[in-house]
Design an enzyme around this catalytic site. Structure first.
Site, PDB file in Angstrom:
ATOM      1  N   HIS A 136       0.814  -1.217   0.000  1.00 34.76           N
ATOM      2  CA  HIS A 136       0.000   0.000   0.000  1.00 34.76           C
ATOM      3  C   HIS A 136       0.851   1.272   0.000  1.00 34.76           C
ATOM      4  O   HIS A 136       0.380   2.331  -0.416  1.00 34.76           O
ATOM      5  CB  HIS A 136      -0.935   0.015   1.210  1.00 34.76           C
ATOM      6  N   ASP A 143      -7.658  -1.701  -1.278  1.00 31.96           N
ATOM      7  CA  ASP A 143      -8.641  -2.612  -0.698  1.00 31.96           C
ATOM      8  C   ASP A 143     -10.021  -2.147  -1.139  1.00 31.96           C
ATOM      9  O   ASP A 143     -10.382  -0.977  -0.914  1.00 31.96           O
ATOM     10  CB  ASP A 143      -8.551  -2.607   0.825  1.00 31.96           C
ATOM     11  N   GLU A 205      -6.410 -12.471   0.615  1.00 31.70           N
ATOM     12  CA  GLU A 205      -7.325 -11.369   0.945  1.00 31.70           C
ATOM     13  C   GLU A 205      -8.237 -11.099  -0.243  1.00 31.70           C
ATOM     14  O   GLU A 205      -7.777 -10.613  -1.280  1.00 31.70           O
ATOM     15  CB  GLU A 205      -6.536 -10.098   1.302  1.00 31.70           C
ATOM     16  N   HIS A 208      -8.016  -7.286  -1.521  1.00 33.25           N
ATOM     17  CA  HIS A 208      -6.762  -6.601  -1.862  1.00 33.25           C
ATOM     18  C   HIS A 208      -6.367  -6.870  -3.310  1.00 33.25           C
ATOM     19  O   HIS A 208      -6.192  -8.022  -3.710  1.00 33.25           O
ATOM     20  CB  HIS A 208      -5.648  -7.067  -0.918  1.00 33.25           C
TER      21      HIS A 208
END
Length: 236
Positions: A136, A143, A205, A208
């Site tokens: 990030h 996200d 995830e 993500h």
């Protein structure tokens, strides 16, 4: 060290730009800002920034989504995250797990190691090493989830940031329960739109996605035998 850290970064110098509000839904107030995460030291005035090329691809993903679900939108939960915020959230998550397990503070070293290893299964290490930036912190990872025409969240079966196997993208894929299969269908709708626009999905995830960072290059090389992509976005 994560497997994707072996990828070389050839920084392209592309600017960090705001995500255009007219195309997407946003998580407001921002969940980490509510907790007190230190964005005030950031190079951007909000978390809702990405590299220019990533924004262009995100708009393409929204267009792809609306070809089948005309009034649905991609909701941006989180995007650019300075290393200081990454450290804050790692510490916050550690403390939440320790409290849930009834630990006494300060946490013993043995227990601390077990908890931090659990945290790092889902949160990237807040490294200042430019060869190993948190995804990030490059401005190339985000996200996301989906909302319908009434701006209601589409149910994905588990919340963003949940530290459990339910976060794995295909967790509900082999279920025989109709509701759980619906969760899987929703996750696939999101994934298909993002992948069509050039993104890669985090293996653990469902929310993500990345494009142009080390994780993206590593996953792209894994999925395309013989490819040798480098990352074009390093820490911003």
């Amino acid at each position: 060290m994560k497997p994707y850290h072996q990828i070389v970064i050839d920084e392209c110098g592309e600017p960090l730009v705001p995500i255009p509000t007219e195309h997407f839904a946003f998580q407001i107030p921002h969940p980490y800002q509510k907790l007190g995460a230190p964005y005030h030291n950031s190079k951007a005035d909000s978390p809702y920034y990405l590299r220019q090329g990533v924004v262009d691809s995100l708009i393409a993903a929204q267009t792809e989504l609306q070809q089948k679900y005309q009034n649905w939108k991609i909701l941006i939960f989180d995007a650019y995250r300075p290393v200081e915020v990454q450290q804050f959230m790692v510490d916050y998550t550690f403390n939440q797990i320790a409290l849930a397990q009834g630990c006494e503070f300060p946490v013993s070293e043995d227990k601390r190691q077990v908890i931090i290893e659990h945290v790092y299964q889902f949160w990237a290490v807040p490294s200042l090493d430019r060869a190993m930036p948190p995804p990030h912190s490059t401005g190339a990872a985000l996200d996301v989830t989906l909302v319908d025409e009434n701006n209601r969240l589409i149910d994905m079966g588990s919340p963003i940031d949940e530290i459990s196997e339910r976060s794995y993208p295909d967790y509900f894929g082999k279920s025989k329960e109709p509701q759980k299969l619906e969760y899987h269908r929703h996750r696939k709708i999101l994934k298909d739109a993002m992948i069509a626009a050039g993104f890669q999905q985090h293996p653990k995830e469902w929310w993500h996605f990345c494009l142009g960072d080390q994780m993206w290059a590593w996953l792209t090389n894994q999925n395309n035998s013989g490819s040798q992509f480098m990352a074009r976005y390093g820490r911003y």
